[in-house]
Scaffold this motif. Structure first.
Motif, short mmCIF file in Angstrom:
data_model
loop_
_atom_site.label_atom_id
_atom_site.label_comp_id
_atom_site.label_asym_id
_atom_site.label_seq_id
_atom_site.Cartn_x
_atom_site.Cartn_y
_atom_site.Cartn_z
N ASN A 35 -3.97 -5.14 47.43
CA ASN A 35 -3.58 -6.47 47.91
C ASN A 35 -4.62 -7.54 47.57
N PRO A 36 -4.92 -7.72 46.28
CA PRO A 36 -5.95 -8.69 45.90
C PRO A 36 -5.52 -10.13 46.14
N THR A 37 -6.51 -10.99 46.31
CA THR A 37 -6.26 -12.43 46.41
C THR A 37 -6.29 -13.02 45.00
N LYS A 38 -5.88 -14.26 44.89
CA LYS A 38 -5.96 -14.95 43.60
C LYS A 38 -7.43 -15.13 43.19
N GLN A 39 -8.32 -15.29 44.16
CA GLN A 39 -9.76 -15.37 43.86
C GLN A 39 -10.27 -14.06 43.27
N ASP A 40 -9.76 -12.94 43.79
CA ASP A 40 -10.12 -11.63 43.23
C ASP A 40 -9.68 -11.55 41.77
N LEU A 41 -8.46 -12.00 41.51
CA LEU A 41 -7.93 -11.99 40.15
C LEU A 41 -8.81 -12.84 39.23
N ASP A 42 -9.17 -14.03 39.68
CA ASP A 42 -10.05 -14.89 38.90
C ASP A 42 -11.38 -14.19 38.58
N SER A 43 -11.94 -13.55 39.58
CA SER A 43 -13.21 -12.86 39.41
C SER A 43 -13.11 -11.75 38.37
#
Length: 128
Positions: A35-43
């Motif tokens: 359940n990643p966040t969009k910030q996780d995806l960016d990282s």
């Protein structure tokens, strides 16, 4: 003769079993997040852009539009994006070369937000 050469005839498109995850996942060589966040995806994407040996895979809990996962990595200087297309209890791998990192990010964002991929006809079966 490579491992995949023994399994597949030239120009065969291999199929894989369906993914059974029940949550959205994001992974690279270092870790996997549920359940990643969009910030996780960016990282994760920025990590891949900074390290050409890194990859990113985003898998949805369900293939609502026939695409189960999107993954990307560098092959030399080319940025390759692959899709896992689910059909008939199997997953086929297709790919295309991105023109730049912005295009790659847009593919991941759309898939993250909706499960869709624009212009799937631009992707070609992966040949092993």
């Amino acid at each position: 003769m490579g491992f995949f050469d023994k399994l597949f005839k030239k120009n065969d498109t291999p199929t894989f079993g369906k993914v059974q995850d029940a949550v959205m996942t994001l992974e690279n060589q270092n870790e996997r997040l549920d359940n990643p966040t969009k910030q996780d995806l960016d990282s994760y994407l920025n990590c891949m852009f900074d390290d050409v040996d890194q990859f990113v895979t985003l898998t949805r809990a369900k293939a609502d539009f026939g695409v189960r996962y999107v993954q990307a990595c560098f092959a030399g200087t080319k940025l390759i994006v692959q899709l896992g297309i689910e059909k008939d209890n199997s997953t086929k791998l297709v790919e295309k070369t991105c023109g730049n990192s912005k295009e790659c990010i847009e593919i991941f964002y759309l898939f993250y937000e909706s499960g869709k991929v624009d212009k799937p006809e631009e992707y070609q079966p992966v040949q092993f």
